[in-house]
Write an enzyme that holds these catalytic residues in place. Structure first.
Site, PDB file in Angstrom:
ATOM      1  N   ASP A 126      34.602  17.475  24.599  1.00 38.51           N
ATOM      2  CA  ASP A 126      35.350  16.242  24.806  1.00 38.51           C
ATOM      3  C   ASP A 126      34.937  15.472  26.057  1.00 38.51           C
ATOM      4  OD1 ASP A 126      36.262  18.191  26.518  1.00 38.51           O
ATOM      5  OD2 ASP A 126      38.389  17.643  26.333  1.00 38.51           O
ATOM      6  N   GLN A 127      33.843  15.857  26.704  1.00 38.78           N
ATOM      7  CA  GLN A 127      33.475  15.113  27.909  1.00 38.78           C
ATOM      8  C   GLN A 127      32.885  13.766  27.515  1.00 38.78           C
ATOM      9  OE1 GLN A 127      30.723  18.145  29.438  1.00 38.78           O
ATOM     10  NE2 GLN A 127      29.128  16.591  29.498  1.00 38.78           N
ATOM     11  N   TRP A 131       4.639   1.759  22.900  1.00 37.64           N
ATOM     12  CA  TRP A 131       3.752   1.419  21.795  1.00 37.64           C
ATOM     13  C   TRP A 131       4.514   1.087  20.517  1.00 37.64           C
ATOM     14  CZ3 TRP A 131      -1.059  -0.035  21.222  1.00 37.64           C
ATOM     15  CH2 TRP A 131      -1.678   0.062  19.966  1.00 37.64           C
ATOM     16  N   THR A 132       5.527   1.876  20.191  1.00 38.12           N
ATOM     17  CA  THR A 132       6.228   1.724  18.916  1.00 38.12           C
ATOM     18  C   THR A 132       7.279   0.621  18.945  1.00 38.12           C
ATOM     19  OG1 THR A 132       5.899   4.084  18.503  1.00 38.12           O
ATOM     20  CG2 THR A 132       7.535   2.976  17.158  1.00 38.12           C
ATOM     21  N   ASP A 139      12.755  -1.021  33.287  1.00 36.19           N
ATOM     22  CA  ASP A 139      11.301  -1.125  33.205  1.00 36.19           C
ATOM     23  C   ASP A 139      10.922  -1.765  31.878  1.00 36.19           C
ATOM     24  OD1 ASP A 139       8.476  -0.261  34.005  1.00 36.19           O
ATOM     25  OD2 ASP A 139       8.703   0.712  32.046  1.00 36.19           O
ATOM     26  N   ASP A 165       7.936  -2.173  29.187  1.00 35.40           N
ATOM     27  CA  ASP A 165       6.651  -1.647  28.716  1.00 35.40           C
ATOM     28  C   ASP A 165       6.283  -2.401  27.438  1.00 35.40           C
ATOM     29  OD1 ASP A 165       4.453  -0.268  27.889  1.00 35.40           O
ATOM     30  OD2 ASP A 165       5.323   1.719  28.091  1.00 35.40           O
ATOM     31  N   GLU A 195       3.695  -3.827  25.026  1.00 39.43           N
ATOM     32  CA  GLU A 195       2.316  -3.578  24.600  1.00 39.43           C
ATOM     33  C   GLU A 195       1.996  -4.400  23.344  1.00 39.43           C
ATOM     34  OE1 GLU A 195       1.345   0.613  24.524  1.00 39.43           O
ATOM     35  OE2 GLU A 195       2.865   1.027  26.029  1.00 39.43           O
ATOM     36  N   TYR A 196       1.479  -5.677  23.478  1.00 36.47           N
ATOM     37  CA  TYR A 196       1.117  -6.348  24.719  1.00 36.47           C
ATOM     38  C   TYR A 196       1.485  -7.806  24.591  1.00 36.47           C
ATOM     39  CZ  TYR A 196      -1.643  -2.134  25.325  1.00 36.47           C
ATOM     40  OH  TYR A 196      -2.023  -0.838  25.419  1.00 36.47           O
ATOM     41  N   MET A 207      -1.738   0.755  32.876  1.00 37.93           N
ATOM     42  CA  MET A 207      -1.874   2.051  32.196  1.00 37.93           C
ATOM     43  C   MET A 207      -3.350   2.454  32.126  1.00 37.93           C
ATOM     44  SD  MET A 207       1.057   1.631  29.249  1.00 37.93           S
ATOM     45  CE  MET A 207       0.675  -0.066  28.825  1.00 37.93           C
ATOM     46  N   TYR A 257      -5.378   4.709  31.435  1.00 35.42           N
ATOM     47  CA  TYR A 257      -5.747   5.834  30.583  1.00 35.42           C
ATOM     48  C   TYR A 257      -5.802   5.331  29.150  1.00 35.42           C
ATOM     49  CZ  TYR A 257      -0.676   5.867  31.181  1.00 35.42           C
ATOM     50  OH  TYR A 257       0.642   5.479  31.333  1.00 35.42           O
ATOM     51  N   TRP A 293       2.099   9.635  32.711  1.00 36.93           N
ATOM     52  CA  TRP A 293       2.686   9.941  31.401  1.00 36.93           C
ATOM     53  C   TRP A 293       2.239  11.340  31.029  1.00 36.93           C
ATOM     54  CZ3 TRP A 293       6.047   7.643  28.111  1.00 36.93           C
ATOM     55  CH2 TRP A 293       6.198   8.250  26.864  1.00 36.93           C
TER      56      TRP A 293
END
Length: 542
Positions: free
Chosen positions: A246-247, A275-276, A312, A314, A316-317, A382, A384, A522
């Site tokens: 119950d919290q 990305w998604t 933040d 993110d 893309e793009y 990013m 990478y 990441w």
């Protein structure tokens, strides 16, 4: 820079980071224990300040107390890593209870956000002596008698006459930012508690919680069960206390709340998109104010408002193609983050992960990232995923090269090219964080050990072909060579590239030499159980 649908498959590769103070400093000389103020950021209506306490003596200092006045029109609105009280324009900052003694030659940094433009403090003392060191000079006027203890009386000392150091003092405060993937609590069995038990929480400055959705041009919950409903047993909980049925708040949000209580220096930022889930930004750009309102209402929901210190982006793009293509124009990204800054205010963190495509006419050139920089605390290119088995026949190439090299498949696809392009567009180096992947990318059907070989497809991976965590690769396919500041290895017919503690050390040296604000990565679950990659980032940045 193609990227696969790792988010749905419980894997991933995105970003993380760290930011240092801009070398606009207010120093007060030299002495046993000193305090130096520096402007980290200034956006006109507000600013971020960084204060570094340095022990120049040969003995440990158990505590420190800084007193100072701020000029008219400047106030402190929030602070971190120190306890700050005020009376009018007079401020007192003392060491946090969790911070240990300051050893000989050691430094400690704390920070604050202020209203108005940055102005240097006045009448600064540390432990009763001028912030530049030495004994306290006599006041310029005779102080009236007082019956109150000296520590409660604001100092009346004038600004010191000794010149500031000829070289910038150590600022500390480099940002170490890591992504926590909400889906990691399933197949990866990686929970917020692991950030604590690995020793990583003590090394991180910020955690990016990935991801919230952007559906319909609005911020939305990504996974409600993982975010705030999953019940944790005592064994899996950060503090060893089990959730109850119950919290009001459970899941990773509640675990992050517990982690922040254990590590008060930690800040948590909710990241949206990825990305998604970047498709919704296109609609958000049509009405940035409405998008910002929806994000603020979600991030500041009373159930978890204390968990998050900002937002933040993110995307893309913007004005380019990722999983989907956007044609909102070069100003869309700037308009969205400007609206977020206006809504969240100057005290919140507003950050962004962006493309690291440094090629001529590439994704960096498609968007006004420089125009958006004034609204952002920091920016995370990013650096990478430049190369990988999304090109199944190769050529094999390191997915996160620091620099260019002879034979690189695409010019501009390296970290340095991205950093230099962003700096050339006017983005301050201190607002840029260098990205590190805690995973490798690999091919199979490879006969050539050196980069540049042909392949037949993606190497097998635990969660997705062509991708594997560092914690697996360090044992299954140890690095045998380096190129362009990163590592690679050929094991049987499989060829992998990834960063090691050694190559990360080199990348952090680059980040310091370039004056970058820190590093991000990441993502947390790719590291070893004792957090050796995070340790390499923290150790490399100093």
């Amino acid at each position: 820079m193609n990227r696969s649908l790792r988010r749905a498959l419980w894997a991933g590769a995105v970003v993380a980071l760290t930011v240092a103070a801009v070398p606009v400093t207010s120093a007060f000389g030299a002495g046993s224990v000193t305090a130096t103020f520096a402007k980290a950021q200034d956006w006109g209506t507000g600013h971020e300040g960084r204060v570094t306490v340095t022990n120049g003596s040969s003995a440990s200092v158990d505590t420190w107390r800084i007193e100072f006045d701020l000029p008219s029109g400047t106030t402190i609105s929030s602070f971190w890593d120190a306890d700050v009280t005020s009376s009018g324009n007079h401020y007192v900052a003392v060491k946090k209870s969790w911070a240990g003694p300051l050893g000989p030659g050691a430094s400690f940094s704390w920070g604050y956000n202020g209203t108005g433009a940055y102005k240097a403090p006045l009448n600064c003392t540390v432990n009763g002596a001028p912030c530049g060191g030495g004994s306290t000079p006599p006041p310029t006027t005779t102080a009236p008698p007082t019956t109150t203890p000296p520590t409660t009386t604001p100092p009346t000392t004038p600004p010191p006459t000794t010149p500031p150091p000829t070289t910038p003092p150590p600022t500390g405060g480099k940002k170490v930012v890591g992504y926590f993937a909400e889906w990691g609590v399933y197949g990866r069995n990686y929970h917020v508690k692991n950030i604590h038990t690995s020793g990583s929480a003590a090394k991180l400055t910020h955690i990016l919680y990935a991801f919230g959705n952007t559906t319909g041009g609005r911020c939305a919950i990504g996974d409600s069960y993982a975010d705030y409903d999953k019940a944790y047993t005592a064994a899996d909980s950060v503090d060893g206390v089990a959730d109850t049925w119950d919290q009001p708040l459970r899941g990773s949000f509640n675990q992050l709340r517990k982690l922040k209580k254990m590590y008060p220096h930690l800040k948590v930022i909710w990241s949206f998109g990825g990305w998604t889930w970047s498709g919704g930004f296109t609609q958000a750009a049509q009405n940035p104010a409405a998008f910002a309102d929806s994000c603020y209402n979600l991030v500041e929901d009373p159930r978890w408002a204390d968990v998050f210190d900002g937002i933040d982006v993110d995307w893309e793009y913007p004005n380019a193609c990722g999983l989907t293509c956007d044609s909102s124009g070069p100003n869309a990204f700037r308009n969205v983050v400007s609206a977020l800054r206006s809504k969240f205010g100057s005290s919140a963190l507003v950050t962004a992960a962006i493309t690291a495509d440094g090629s001529n006419g590439g994704k960096i050139d498609a968007t006004d990232y420089a125009g958006a920089a004034s609204s952002l605390n920091w920016i995370m290119p990013m650096t990478y995923d430049y190369f990988g088995a999304f090109n199944p026949q190769g050529p094999t190439a390191p997915h996160s090269p620091l620099t260019s090299y002879t034979g690189i498949p695409q010019q501009g696809f390296n970290s340095d090219a991205a950093i230099q392009k962003l700096k050339a567009k006017g983005i301050p180096a201190s607002k840029l964080l260098l990205g590190v992947g805690f995973y490798g990318r690999g091919w199979t059907g490879v006969t050539q050990t050196a980069p540049g070989g042909t392949a037949t497809g993606a190497a097998p991976g635990t969660y997705e072909p062509g991708i594997e965590d560092y914690k697996v690769l360090k044992n299954s396919c140890p690095a045998t060579g380096t190129i362009a500041g990163t590592a690679y290895a050929k094991c049987g017919s499989n060829w992998w590239s990834y960063d090691t503690p050694s190559t990360i050390g080199g990348k952090m040296t680059y980040a310091k030499n370039q004056g970058l604000g820190g590093a991000f990565f990441w993502e947390l679950s790719g590291d070893t159980g004792n957090g050796e990659l995070i340790g390499a980032i923290k150790g490399g940045l100093g």
